[in-house]
Design a protein around this motif. Structure first.
Motif, PDB file in Angstrom:
ATOM      1  N   VAL A  21       0.641  -0.992   0.067  1.00 40.79           N
ATOM      2  CA  VAL A  21      -0.011   0.106  -0.061  1.00 40.79           C
ATOM      3  C   VAL A  21       0.913   1.105  -0.153  1.00 40.79           C
ATOM      4  CG1 VAL A  21      -2.034  -1.121   1.114  1.00 40.79           C
ATOM      5  CG2 VAL A  21      -0.248   0.020   2.465  1.00 40.79           C
ATOM      6  N   PRO A  22       0.396   2.366  -0.562  1.00 39.53           N
ATOM      7  CA  PRO A  22       1.179   3.531  -0.772  1.00 39.53           C
ATOM      8  C   PRO A  22       1.544   4.326   0.877  1.00 39.53           C
ATOM      9  CG  PRO A  22      -0.966   3.884  -1.247  1.00 39.53           C
ATOM     10  CD  PRO A  22      -1.033   2.508  -1.141  1.00 39.53           C
ATOM     11  N   ALA A  23       2.737   4.403   1.053  1.00 46.19           N
ATOM     12  CA  ALA A  23       2.955   5.113   2.357  1.00 46.19           C
ATOM     13  C   ALA A  23       3.193   6.510   2.244  1.00 46.19           C
ATOM     14  CB  ALA A  23       4.511   4.689   2.878  1.00 46.19           C
ATOM     15  N   THR A  24       1.909   7.157   2.553  1.00 45.40           N
ATOM     16  CA  THR A  24       1.877   8.419   2.517  1.00 45.40           C
ATOM     17  C   THR A  24       0.827   9.096   3.489  1.00 45.40           C
ATOM     18  OG1 THR A  24       1.053  10.277   1.097  1.00 45.40           O
ATOM     19  CG2 THR A  24      -0.198   8.410   0.968  1.00 45.40           C
ATOM     20  N   ASP A  25       1.557  10.507   3.890  1.00 42.75           N
ATOM     21  CA  ASP A  25       0.702  11.230   5.048  1.00 42.75           C
ATOM     22  C   ASP A  25      -0.625  12.192   4.442  1.00 42.75           C
ATOM     23  OD1 ASP A  25       1.885  10.025   6.860  1.00 42.75           O
ATOM     24  OD2 ASP A  25       3.350  11.686   7.142  1.00 42.75           O
ATOM     25  N   ARG A  26      -0.295  12.239   3.164  1.00 42.33           N
ATOM     26  CA  ARG A  26      -1.534  13.139   2.307  1.00 42.33           C
ATOM     27  C   ARG A  26      -2.518  12.602   2.010  1.00 42.33           C
ATOM     28  NH1 ARG A  26      -1.055  12.453  -3.119  1.00 42.33           N
ATOM     29  NH2 ARG A  26       0.740  11.280  -3.740  1.00 42.33           N
ATOM     30  N   PRO A  27      -3.606  13.028   1.631  1.00 43.75           N
ATOM     31  CA  PRO A  27      -4.830  12.372   1.066  1.00 43.75           C
ATOM     32  C   PRO A  27      -4.603  11.575  -0.155  1.00 43.75           C
ATOM     33  CG  PRO A  27      -5.420  14.688   1.671  1.00 43.75           C
ATOM     34  CD  PRO A  27      -3.923  14.583   1.759  1.00 43.75           C
ATOM     35  N   LEU A  28      -5.161  10.510  -0.391  1.00 44.77           N
ATOM     36  CA  LEU A  28      -4.718   9.653  -1.548  1.00 44.77           C
ATOM     37  C   LEU A  28      -6.134   9.164  -2.483  1.00 44.77           C
ATOM     38  CD1 LEU A  28      -2.469   7.920  -2.798  1.00 44.77           C
ATOM     39  CD2 LEU A  28      -3.382   5.937  -1.626  1.00 44.77           C
TER      40      LEU A  28
END
Length: 85
Positions: A21-28
């Motif tokens: 899964v994508p590792a991001t803190d921003r909305p996806l």
């Protein structure tokens, strides 16, 4: 390239189930497809088509000479003014 991520829908949230899964803190931005409902609908359509094909192959109702008259008899339609002469 499109990627598919497995998740579980819980109310209005998706809990990611897979490891990739994508590792991001921003909305996806994601696209979610509910496969069970689409598959069930497609299967129902195919089952209906198969049943109608078998019915046509069997020659069912081929002895009915006037389908409109047969329908009126089966439905016990009342004569409508100016329509059934």
């Amino acid at each position: 390239m499109l990627r598919t991520y497995e998740g579980i829908l819980e109310g209005d949230r998706v809990r990611w189930a897979g490891e990739d899964v994508p590792a991001t803190d921003r909305p996806l931005r994601v696209h979610v497809t509910v496969l069970e409902e689409e598959t069930a609908e497609e299967e129902r359509g195919q089952q209906m088509a198969d049943a109608l094909s078998k019915l046509a192959d069997s020659g069912a109702f081929s002895e009915i000479e006037d389908p409109s008259a047969w329908q009126r008899t089966i439905r016990e339609d009342r004569p409508l003014p100016g329509r059934n002469r």
